[in-house]
Enzyme design. Structure first.
Site, PDB file in Angstrom:
ATOM      1  N   ASP A  96      -2.953  20.027 -13.478  1.00 58.43           N
ATOM      2  CA  ASP A  96      -3.496  18.510 -14.404  1.00 58.43           C
ATOM      3  C   ASP A  96      -2.665  18.479 -15.906  1.00 58.43           C
ATOM      4  O   ASP A  96      -3.248  19.476 -16.960  1.00 58.43           O
ATOM      5  CB  ASP A  96      -4.927  18.712 -15.075  1.00 58.43           C
ATOM      6  N   LYS A  98      -5.082   7.601 -19.638  1.00 64.95           N
ATOM      7  CA  LYS A  98      -4.801   8.111 -21.541  1.00 64.95           C
ATOM      8  C   LYS A  98      -3.595   8.402 -22.090  1.00 64.95           C
ATOM      9  O   LYS A  98      -2.805   7.198 -21.692  1.00 64.95           O
ATOM     10  CB  LYS A  98      -5.230   9.273 -20.514  1.00 64.95           C
ATOM     11  N   ARG A 125       0.700  -1.187  -0.029  1.00 66.73           N
ATOM     12  CA  ARG A 125       0.109  -0.009   0.039  1.00 66.73           C
ATOM     13  C   ARG A 125       1.080   0.959  -0.128  1.00 66.73           C
ATOM     14  O   ARG A 125       0.551   2.253  -0.247  1.00 66.73           O
ATOM     15  CB  ARG A 125      -0.846  -0.524   0.775  1.00 66.73           C
ATOM     16  N   TYR A 152     -11.496  19.609 -16.092  1.00 64.48           N
ATOM     17  CA  TYR A 152     -12.494  17.682 -16.441  1.00 64.48           C
ATOM     18  C   TYR A 152     -13.741  17.847 -15.071  1.00 64.48           C
ATOM     19  O   TYR A 152     -13.546  17.569 -13.983  1.00 64.48           O
ATOM     20  CB  TYR A 152     -10.926  17.163 -15.713  1.00 64.48           C
TER      21      TYR A 152
END
Ligand SMILES: *Cc1c(COP(=O)(O)O)cnc(C)c1O
Length: 398
Positions: free
Chosen positions: A189, A214, A64, A117
């Site tokens: 971003d 992406k 983790r 976004y």
């Protein structure tokens, strides 16, 4: 160990391939990074274990927190963004919400743009206000308004350029400078541009983030996010994510490592093809408007030229007849998925209604200036002649 590259400043393709891999201790002489599926890492003595746990010695404790496969992916993105440090997340949205979680507290104020976004916008309008964090969303192209709002009060300036799906451009360097003067953290971003076309940290941003799902991955087969910045900021972000638990899975990290080997190559092709297609579309009788920062007709083409080294593979365009027409045209495309993702090797198309702004109501889309009849076009790496022929035949159904 892999041989280290010798050039002093490796190029983008070299970094896409070798970045983050030089210092990796390869398993059984494998030339490729293995997928380490182990949840934890065993030690022979307590003292070594303790030193690694305290980060006094390199190593991994629990996946983790850190994982060898995931670390290679982070280091590869770090090399391409020319950053001091990077940390990764289970998705792009996890990266964004962890950045907000790590750096914002009640009473703070975020200044951003209306065109971020869809998911980010939802955090701005619904979730951050609930935590008593004020969010000011400015007209994306009104730089004076953004500057004014930053100067009033600002903890974080959050930008995205080019925007989804309108391909608007904000002047990162100029706005980051104002925010820096005001002591605000600048977050960008960079999903649409990729580090190949734009390096926000070099333009004054403090943190750059990606939806790796992406372009970085490029094959639409893995979900993840990543953020880069200074050692200090990324450590703070990592410490939040480690506890928050939005960890990137090792198999997805591997898909990104593999996909990123061709990042520079893919982006080069997509930059070229998108430019050709945007020019072609802008002369097509059935096309009303084309949004592509590489076109001279784009309202912020000059800024794009200054801050980007390529204009990317994303564009949007509207056709005569609106939503009814695109319902006829898009299903006729043979070389494009009608789907919500973008940035992969295949061409992908869709309207904002089912892609970037699926979270919004029709009224909200209208208020954001997003026509229902817009087509978001993510240029793939197919031969551009084939893509043009495919568009030509499909547009005849409008
Ligand atoms: C897709 C996308 C995101 C969200 O990323 P996920 O990996 O889908 O969570 C954020 N920003 C932009 C610009 C995107 O295109």
């Amino acid at each position: 160990m892999i041989k280290k590259p010798t050039a002093t400043t490796p190029g983008q393709s070299t970094l896409s391939i070798w970045g983050g891999e030089q210092d990796y201790q390869l398993y059984e002489r494998s030339t490729q990074v293995p997928v380490v599926h182990s949840v934890s890492y065993g030690y022979d003595d307590i003292d070594t274990w303790h030193k690694v746990a305290l980060e006094e010695e390199p190593g991994h404790i629990y996946s983790r927190n850190t994982n060898p496969t995931v670390s290679v992916f982070e280091n590869k993105v770090k090399a391409l963004e020319q950053a001091e440090a990077a940390t990764s997340f289970a998705s792009g949205m996890a990266a964004i919400s962890n950045i907000f979680g790590a750096f914002l507290k009640p009473g703070d104020r975020v200044v951003s743009i209306k065109d971020s976004y869809g998911g980010t916008n939802r955090l701005f309008t619904e979730f951050l206000p609930r935590l008593n964090i004020e969010v000011v969303l400015c007209d994306t192209l009104n730089h004076e308004e953004i500057e004014k709002r930053v100067r009033e009060k600002c903890t974080m300036l959050y930008l995205e350029s080019p925007t989804n799906p309108s391909l608007k451009i904000t002047n990162i360097k100029k706005l980051a400078q104002v925010a820096n003067e005001c002591g605000a953290l600048v977050v960008v971003d960079n999903t649409f541009a990729t580090p190949i076309n734009q390096k926000p940290l070099n333009l004054g941003a403090d943190i750059v983030l990606h939806s790796a799902s992406k372009y970085l991955g490029g094959h639409a087969d893995a979900l993840g996010g990543v953020a880069c910045g200074s050692e200090k900021l990324i450590k703070k972000l990592y410490q939040y994510r480690e506890i928050n638990g939005a960890t990137l899975a090792p198999m997805d990290a591997y898909s990104f490592i593999r996909g990123m080997k061709t990042l520079a190559l893919r982006i080069e092709r997509q930059n070229q093809s998108a430019m050709t297609i945007a020019h072609w579309l802008s002369q097509h009788p059935k096309v009303e408007q084309v949004n592509y920062p590489g076109l001279e007709s784009h309202p912020n083409h000059d800024i794009a030229k200054e801050q980007m080294t390529g204009f990317g593979g994303m564009m949007s365009f509207s056709i005569i007849g609106g939503l009814d027409a695109i319902k006829k045209v898009l299903p006729k495309l043979k070389l494009a998925h009608m789907a919500a993702n973008l940035g992969c090797v295949e061409t992908v198309v869709g309207p904002p209604l089912t892609t970037s702004h699926v979270e919004c109501t029709q009224e909200e889309r209208a208020a954001a200036g997003i026509p229902e009849g817009l087509i978001r076009y993510s240029t793939g790496i197919e031969d551009v002649e084939d893509l043009l022929a495919d568009l030509e035949q499909a547009l005849s159904y409008a």
